[in-house]
Enzyme design. Structure first.
Site, PDB file in Angstrom:
ATOM      1  N   ASP A  45       0.836  -1.205   0.000  1.00 30.56           N
ATOM      2  CA  ASP A  45       0.000   0.000   0.000  1.00 30.56           C
ATOM      3  C   ASP A  45       0.869   1.253   0.000  1.00 30.56           C
ATOM      4  OD1 ASP A  45      -2.848   1.195   0.616  1.00 30.56           O
ATOM      5  OD2 ASP A  45      -1.419   2.274   1.881  1.00 30.56           O
ATOM      6  N   TYR A  50       3.113   9.831  -0.449  1.00 29.18           N
ATOM      7  CA  TYR A  50       4.171   9.239   0.388  1.00 29.18           C
ATOM      8  C   TYR A  50       5.566   9.476  -0.211  1.00 29.18           C
ATOM      9  CZ  TYR A  50       0.253   6.548   2.427  1.00 29.18           C
ATOM     10  OH  TYR A  50      -0.930   6.160   2.994  1.00 29.18           O
ATOM     11  N   LYS A  75      -2.767   5.844  -4.477  1.00 28.89           N
ATOM     12  CA  LYS A  75      -3.897   6.754  -4.196  1.00 28.89           C
ATOM     13  C   LYS A  75      -3.673   8.109  -4.851  1.00 28.89           C
ATOM     14  CE  LYS A  75      -3.754   4.688   0.419  1.00 28.89           C
ATOM     15  NZ  LYS A  75      -2.344   4.560   0.798  1.00 28.89           N
ATOM     16  N   HIS A 108      -7.683   9.381  -1.993  1.00 24.02           N
ATOM     17  CA  HIS A 108      -7.036   9.394  -0.668  1.00 24.02           C
ATOM     18  C   HIS A 108      -7.917  10.062   0.394  1.00 24.02           C
ATOM     19  CE1 HIS A 108      -2.709   9.102   1.049  1.00 24.02           C
ATOM     20  NE2 HIS A 108      -3.588   8.969   2.015  1.00 24.02           N
TER      21      HIS A 108
HETATM   22  N1  LIG Z   1      -5.376   6.285   3.594  1.00 19.61           N
HETATM   23  C1  LIG Z   1      -4.832   7.033   4.526  1.00 19.61           C
HETATM   24  O1  LIG Z   1      -5.215   8.212   4.750  1.00 19.61           O
HETATM   25  C2  LIG Z   1      -3.732   6.462   5.367  1.00 19.61           C
HETATM   26  C3  LIG Z   1      -3.306   7.126   6.529  1.00 19.61           C
HETATM   27  C4  LIG Z   1      -2.298   6.560   7.282  1.00 19.61           C
HETATM   28  C5  LIG Z   1      -1.731   5.344   6.887  1.00 19.61           C
HETATM   29  N2  LIG Z   1      -2.139   4.727   5.738  1.00 19.61           N
HETATM   30  C6  LIG Z   1      -1.531   3.444   5.287  1.00 19.61           C
HETATM   31  O2  LIG Z   1      -1.580   2.523   6.356  1.00 19.61           O
HETATM   32  C7  LIG Z   1      -0.252   2.070   6.651  1.00 19.61           C
HETATM   33  C8  LIG Z   1      -0.116   1.758   8.131  1.00 19.61           C
HETATM   34  O3  LIG Z   1      -0.412   2.878   8.928  1.00 19.61           O
HETATM   35  P1  LIG Z   1       0.697   3.717   9.725  1.00 19.61           P
HETATM   36  O4  LIG Z   1       2.008   3.518   9.070  1.00 19.61           O
HETATM   37  O5  LIG Z   1       0.207   5.083   9.842  1.00 19.61           O
HETATM   38  O6  LIG Z   1       0.664   3.089  11.196  1.00 19.61           O
HETATM   39  P2  LIG Z   1       0.818   1.624  11.855  1.00 19.61           P
HETATM   40  O7  LIG Z   1       1.002   0.594  10.809  1.00 19.61           O
HETATM   41  O8  LIG Z   1      -0.279   1.482  12.831  1.00 19.61           O
HETATM   42  O9  LIG Z   1       2.131   1.802  12.710  1.00 19.61           O
HETATM   43  C9  LIG Z   1       3.388   1.963  12.116  1.00 19.61           C
HETATM   44  C10 LIG Z   1       4.397   2.290  13.217  1.00 19.61           C
HETATM   45  O10 LIG Z   1       4.510   1.186  14.125  1.00 19.61           O
HETATM   46  C11 LIG Z   1       5.863   0.684  14.115  1.00 19.61           C
HETATM   47  N3  LIG Z   1       5.731  -0.785  14.169  1.00 19.61           N
HETATM   48  C12 LIG Z   1       5.391  -1.630  13.180  1.00 19.61           C
HETATM   49  N4  LIG Z   1       5.308  -2.887  13.612  1.00 19.61           N
HETATM   50  C13 LIG Z   1       5.626  -2.867  14.923  1.00 19.61           C
HETATM   51  C14 LIG Z   1       5.730  -3.868  15.917  1.00 19.61           C
HETATM   52  N5  LIG Z   1       5.475  -5.155  15.642  1.00 19.61           N
HETATM   53  N6  LIG Z   1       6.068  -3.483  17.181  1.00 19.61           N
HETATM   54  C15 LIG Z   1       6.318  -2.176  17.466  1.00 19.61           C
HETATM   55  N7  LIG Z   1       6.233  -1.175  16.564  1.00 19.61           N
HETATM   56  C16 LIG Z   1       5.891  -1.526  15.291  1.00 19.61           C
HETATM   57  C17 LIG Z   1       6.495   1.198  12.843  1.00 19.61           C
HETATM   58  O11 LIG Z   1       7.867   1.440  13.021  1.00 19.61           O
HETATM   59  P3  LIG Z   1       9.028   0.741  12.127  1.00 19.61           P
HETATM   60  O12 LIG Z   1       8.748   0.996  10.677  1.00 19.61           O
HETATM   61  O13 LIG Z   1      10.252   1.456  12.622  1.00 19.61           O
HETATM   62  O14 LIG Z   1       8.996  -0.718  12.481  1.00 19.61           O
HETATM   63  C18 LIG Z   1       5.765   2.541  12.660  1.00 19.61           C
HETATM   64  O15 LIG Z   1       6.365   3.539  13.462  1.00 19.61           O
HETATM   65  C19 LIG Z   1       0.625   3.238   6.182  1.00 19.61           C
HETATM   66  O16 LIG Z   1       1.974   2.882   6.056  1.00 19.61           O
HETATM   67  C20 LIG Z   1      -0.065   3.578   4.897  1.00 19.61           C
HETATM   68  O17 LIG Z   1       0.286   2.654   3.877  1.00 19.61           O
HETATM   69  C21 LIG Z   1      -3.139   5.254   4.994  1.00 19.61           C
END
Ligand SMILES: NC(=O)c1ccc[n+]([C@@H]2O[C@H](COP(=O)([O-])OP(=O)(O)OC[C@H]3O[C@@H](n4cnc5c(N)ncnc54)[C@H](OP(=O)(O)O)[C@@H]3O)[C@@H](O)[C@H]2O)c1
Length: 275
Positions: A45, A50, A75, A108
């Protein structure tokens, strides 16, 4: 449990994917994708905003899996919607990704005054065969109701923030009753529940980490999850969620933790109007 779902386009989508928001270091997304594919991920994704689509494209090219076995999402960002340049934005995303098509193209954010016309262009892009499915992100019920007035094409996916601390049941029930697949972004709440007592206790009970409990809660409800990590050990452990199941009473307990906690921010220029 089965680890894929069929979208309303009859395309199969993995329940688990790798998010790459903020993976912008040199070759960071590329390395994360190679590691994710080694650990069984087949969904990536990304988004134009990004600023890593080129790097994602290199990861896809390098991961050693045929394109047809991968599911790639990108997106269209708000600026392109305001400029009315959806086709240009889509072409530029494909160019950066070095792909002929994406599996899923999402709006998005529902930019007021723009998202209905954006959707009509996405319909054309889907007809051209270069986005196999089209969907939306950050849509509320009222956005779907407006969309239904101008289009018979039901979005295949609504990608929304979703985890036990932010469980918008009304919106999710609405999507599920209309065949719109819920995809949970920030499924780890960016770490906000990883030291929460309930997650720690359930982690001990099921011999899983708090992160795996939160991700399992989501897939067990039928949501797709796209946790982001650039660390191979976390990428591996975030995928290890299909060999156990959470008892109903524990699912119910997790459901009680909702506090409408948003870990992801709303774009500044949409804060007053989006919600
Ligand atoms: N459509 C939208 O508006 C929107 C908004 C936000 C996000 N997204 C998508 O959703 C994806 C995921 O959301 P997100 O990146 O915001 O948040 P998330 O996946 O909830 O959390 C990511 C964070 O958690 C850490 N992490 C990952 N696995 C872990 C584990 N097992 N233990 C401890 N920490 C861990 C990562 O650090 P490290 O990388 O250092 O491991 C990063 O800092 C995004 O990357 C993006 O593709 C979409």
């Amino acid at each position: 449990m089965k680890n894929t779902v069929f979208l309303n386009t009859n395309r199969e989508m993995p329940l688990l994917g790798l998010g790459v928001y903020k993976a912008t270091g040199e070759n960071e997304a590329e390395r994360a994708i190679v590691s994710a594919v080694e650990n069984g991920y087949r969904l990536i994704d990304t988004a134009s905003v990004y600023k890593n689509e080129e790097n994602v494209g290199r990861g896809i090219a390098q991961c050693g899996i045929p394109r047809s076995e991968l599911f790639v999402t990108t997106k269209v960002w708000n600026t392109a919607q305001r400029l009315g340049d959806i086709r240009g934005a889509f072409e530029r995303s494909l160019d950066r990704l070095k792909l002929d098509y994406v599996d899923l193209y999402l709006i998005h954010w529902p930019v007021p005054g723009c998202y209905l016309s954006t959707w009509k262009v996405l319909e054309e892009i889907q007809k051209s065969g270069r986005a196999l499915s089209i969907g939306v992100s950050n849509f509320e019920i009222r956005h779907f109701e407006e969309l239904a007035k101008v289009s018979d094409v039901v979005p295949a996916v609504n990608q929304i923030e979703c985890h036990p601390l932010f469980y918008n049941k009304e919106l999710i029930d609405y999507c599920q009753s209309r065949g719109i697949q819920v995809q949970a972004y920030a499924p780890l709440a960016r770490g906000a529940y990883l030291d929460h007592d309930v997650f720690c206790v359930l982690g001990t009970k099921y011999c899983k980490t708090p992160a795996q409990i939160g991700l399992r809660w989501a897939v067990q409800k039928g949501f797709s999850v796209i946790p982001k990590s650039v660390h191979p050990d976390r990428i591996r452990s975030n995928a290890d969620i299909f060999d156990f199941s959470i008892d109903q009473e524990d699912m119910d307990l997790l459901d009680t933790l909702n506090q409408n906690y948003r870990s992801a921010s709303i774009p500044e220029d949409l804060r007053d109007v989006a919600f």
